[in-house]
Each structure stands twice: as C-alpha cells, then as structure tokens.
Motif scaffolding. Sequence first.
Motif, PDB file in Angstrom:
ATOM      1  N   LEU A  84      -5.862  -0.616 -11.827  1.00  0.00           N
ATOM      2  CA  LEU A  84      -6.024   0.119 -10.571  1.00  0.00           C
ATOM      3  C   LEU A  84      -6.835   1.399 -10.740  1.00  0.00           C
ATOM      4  N   ARG A  85      -6.950   1.854 -11.966  1.00  0.00           N
ATOM      5  CA  ARG A  85      -7.625   3.130 -12.228  1.00  0.00           C
ATOM      6  C   ARG A  85      -9.048   3.128 -11.708  1.00  0.00           C
ATOM      7  N   ASN A  86      -9.429   4.261 -11.142  1.00  0.00           N
ATOM      8  CA  ASN A  86     -10.796   4.492 -10.670  1.00  0.00           C
ATOM      9  C   ASN A  86     -11.270   3.491  -9.620  1.00  0.00           C
ATOM     10  N   LYS A  87     -10.333   2.899  -8.876  1.00  0.00           N
ATOM     11  CA  LYS A  87     -10.693   1.976  -7.816  1.00  0.00           C
ATOM     12  C   LYS A  87     -10.399   2.616  -6.465  1.00  0.00           C
ATOM     13  N   THR A  88     -11.230   2.304  -5.488  1.00  0.00           N
ATOM     14  CA  THR A  88     -10.982   2.762  -4.126  1.00  0.00           C
ATOM     15  C   THR A  88      -9.880   1.895  -3.514  1.00  0.00           C
ATOM     16  N   THR A  89      -9.324   2.343  -2.416  1.00  0.00           N
ATOM     17  CA  THR A  89      -8.302   1.550  -1.711  1.00  0.00           C
ATOM     18  C   THR A  89      -8.871   0.193  -1.319  1.00  0.00           C
ATOM     19  N   GLU A  90     -10.120   0.172  -0.891  1.00  0.00           N
ATOM     20  CA  GLU A  90     -10.735  -1.107  -0.490  1.00  0.00           C
ATOM     21  C   GLU A  90     -10.897  -2.040  -1.696  1.00  0.00           C
ATOM     22  N   GLU A  91     -11.267  -1.495  -2.847  1.00  0.00           N
ATOM     23  CA  GLU A  91     -11.385  -2.330  -4.058  1.00  0.00           C
ATOM     24  C   GLU A  91     -10.018  -2.865  -4.475  1.00  0.00           C
ATOM     25  N   ILE A  92      -8.994  -2.050  -4.322  1.00  0.00           N
ATOM     26  CA  ILE A  92      -7.640  -2.494  -4.661  1.00  0.00           C
ATOM     27  C   ILE A  92      -7.192  -3.587  -3.687  1.00  0.00           C
ATOM     28  N   ARG A  93      -7.517  -3.411  -2.417  1.00  0.00           N
ATOM     29  CA  ARG A  93      -7.146  -4.442  -1.435  1.00  0.00           C
ATOM     30  C   ARG A  93      -7.847  -5.758  -1.756  1.00  0.00           C
ATOM     31  N   GLN A  94      -9.096  -5.673  -2.172  1.00  0.00           N
ATOM     32  CA  GLN A  94      -9.835  -6.887  -2.551  1.00  0.00           C
ATOM     33  C   GLN A  94      -9.136  -7.576  -3.735  1.00  0.00           C
ATOM     34  N   LEU A  95      -8.724  -6.803  -4.736  1.00  0.00           N
ATOM     35  CA  LEU A  95      -7.988  -7.346  -5.872  1.00  0.00           C
ATOM     36  C   LEU A  95      -6.680  -7.989  -5.403  1.00  0.00           C
ATOM     37  N   PHE A  96      -5.971  -7.304  -4.522  1.00  0.00           N
ATOM     38  CA  PHE A  96      -4.715  -7.800  -3.947  1.00  0.00           C
ATOM     39  C   PHE A  96      -4.939  -9.171  -3.301  1.00  0.00           C
ATOM     40  N   GLU A  97      -5.985  -9.292  -2.504  1.00  0.00           N
ATOM     41  CA  GLU A  97      -6.280 -10.553  -1.811  1.00  0.00           C
ATOM     42  C   GLU A  97      -6.727 -11.640  -2.785  1.00  0.00           C
ATOM     43  N   GLU A  98      -7.551 -11.262  -3.765  1.00  0.00           N
ATOM     44  CA  GLU A  98      -8.013 -12.242  -4.762  1.00  0.00           C
ATOM     45  C   GLU A  98      -6.849 -12.811  -5.559  1.00  0.00           C
ATOM     46  N   ARG A  99      -5.911 -11.959  -5.920  1.00  0.00           N
ATOM     47  CA  ARG A  99      -4.769 -12.404  -6.726  1.00  0.00           C
ATOM     48  C   ARG A  99      -3.887 -13.392  -5.951  1.00  0.00           C
ATOM     49  N   LYS A 100      -3.856 -13.285  -4.632  1.00  0.00           N
ATOM     50  CA  LYS A 100      -3.041 -14.223  -3.835  1.00  0.00           C
ATOM     51  C   LYS A 100      -3.439 -15.656  -4.141  1.00  0.00           C
ATOM     52  N   SER A 101      -4.737 -15.899  -4.326  1.00  0.00           N
ATOM     53  CA  SER A 101      -5.177 -17.267  -4.629  1.00  0.00           C
ATOM     54  C   SER A 101      -4.720 -17.692  -6.025  1.00  0.00           C
ATOM     55  N   VAL A 102      -4.604 -16.733  -6.935  1.00  0.00           N
ATOM     56  CA  VAL A 102      -4.132 -17.028  -8.294  1.00  0.00           C
ATOM     57  C   VAL A 102      -2.659 -17.452  -8.265  1.00  0.00           C
ATOM     58  N   TYR A 103      -1.904 -16.881  -7.337  1.00  0.00           N
ATOM     59  CA  TYR A 103      -0.469 -17.173  -7.249  1.00  0.00           C
ATOM     60  C   TYR A 103      -0.164 -18.434  -6.443  1.00  0.00           C
ATOM     61  N   ARG A 104      -1.195 -19.174  -6.040  1.00  0.00           N
ATOM     62  CA  ARG A 104      -0.957 -20.361  -5.218  1.00  0.00           C
ATOM     63  C   ARG A 104      -0.140 -21.428  -5.962  1.00  0.00           C
ATOM     64  N   LYS A 128       0.822  -1.212   0.000  1.00  0.00           N
ATOM     65  CA  LYS A 128       0.000   0.000   0.000  1.00  0.00           C
ATOM     66  C   LYS A 128       0.857   1.263   0.000  1.00  0.00           C
ATOM     67  N   SER A 129       2.035   1.198   0.610  1.00  0.00           N
ATOM     68  CA  SER A 129       2.916   2.374   0.635  1.00  0.00           C
ATOM     69  C   SER A 129       3.447   2.724  -0.756  1.00  0.00           C
ATOM     70  N   LEU A 136       2.344   3.575  -8.471  1.00  0.00           N
ATOM     71  CA  LEU A 136       1.871   2.524  -9.371  1.00  0.00           C
ATOM     72  C   LEU A 136       0.641   2.910 -10.182  1.00  0.00           C
ATOM     73  N   MET A 137      -0.115   3.862  -9.698  1.00  0.00           N
ATOM     74  CA  MET A 137      -1.431   4.164 -10.284  1.00  0.00           C
ATOM     75  C   MET A 137      -1.393   4.521 -11.771  1.00  0.00           C
ATOM     76  N   GLU A 138      -0.452   5.324 -12.194  1.00  0.00           N
ATOM     77  CA  GLU A 138      -0.475   5.839 -13.562  1.00  0.00           C
ATOM     78  C   GLU A 138      -0.354   4.749 -14.627  1.00  0.00           C
ATOM     79  N   ASP A 139       0.533   3.787 -14.402  1.00  0.00           N
ATOM     80  CA  ASP A 139       0.791   2.785 -15.436  1.00  0.00           C
ATOM     81  C   ASP A 139       0.055   1.467 -15.236  1.00  0.00           C
ATOM     82  N   ARG A 140      -0.841   1.399 -14.297  1.00  0.00           N
ATOM     83  CA  ARG A 140      -1.561   0.155 -14.033  1.00  0.00           C
ATOM     84  C   ARG A 140      -3.048   0.358 -14.286  1.00  0.00           C
ATOM     85  N   PRO A 141      -3.518   0.019 -15.502  1.00  0.00           N
ATOM     86  CA  PRO A 141      -4.916   0.266 -15.853  1.00  0.00           C
ATOM     87  C   PRO A 141      -5.916  -0.420 -14.918  1.00  0.00           C
TER      88      PRO A 141
END
Length: 169
Positions: free
Chosen positions: A122-142, A109-110, A115-120
Amino acid sequence: MEKSIAIIGFMGVGKTTVGSLLSEKLNRTFIDVDKEIERYHDMKIRDMFKAYGEKMFRDEEKKFISYYAKQPGTILSLGGGAFLQEEIRDVCMEQCHVVFLDISWEIWKSRIDELMEDRPVLRNKTTEEIRQLFEERKSVYRDHHERFLTDGYTEEQVADVIIERLSLT
C-alpha cells in the motif's frame, strides 16, 4: 481426517481475527501464515520486502502455505496476496475449505489509515491506486468454497456463520 480451513481476502478484512476465533471455537490450531514467516525469519514482512524483495517473500509464503495446508484440522489465515500464486490456490482448493472473507470498498476504506504502516504493497499509492488493487484482487479470490460478505457483521458473527455453513458444529 478434518480438512483445514484457509481464510482468504483482502488485507485488513479480518482474516486473522476470524481465524483465531474459529480456532478457539473449534479447538483447532491457528496459523497466521504471515506471522509464521516473520517468526521464522525474525523479521517483519515490510523489512523482508525492503531487504530481499517481494519475490523472496512470495517464495517463502508458497513453502509455508503448501506445508500447512496439508496439515489436517488447521485454521490458516493467508496474506492478502497469497492467492496471486496459482500453486497456492491449487493446494488450498484441494487440501482445505477455502473461505473468502469479502468486504465492500466503503467499509474497507475506513480502515486504510490503520493498515498503511504494516502493508508494504500500500505504500506510496494513491487512494485510487489502492482501490484498483482492491478490485483486481477480487478476481484472484474467485476460487473459494465459501464466500462471506463481512459488512455489518462482527468477527464473532462471521466465525459463527462459517462454522454453520461448513457444518462444523
């Protein structure tokens, strides 16, 4: 024939930096898949998303990764969403040493502002929506062969530990 190394993880975790260091230390070719796609199309990924949509980009990503994963001794840095595609997971798990660079939410998060400019995605997402994406992706990396929690380590230290863990010295 030396297997390639595919580095996976959430955007901004340091895949490109660590991959570049690994390539120097091991004298191997480094491929940042996103940069290769941009070079081939002479277009930034964010512009591809705008002009052609995410599906076109994901199709290109699959082609490039499928090709490079089969090249012996290559270091690949995969985009954060690449492992969403089962075909990419399968080819990487079969052809490469898959290294998952993990990071805690607090550390990641720090980095969000840079990261925002070059990561499509992440655009127009709240911090909570980004955190949800972060957590969801962890399962993809299993699916991986090796996991490294990068918190508190420099990129140099991460590269050295990967070399040690994969017995590549």
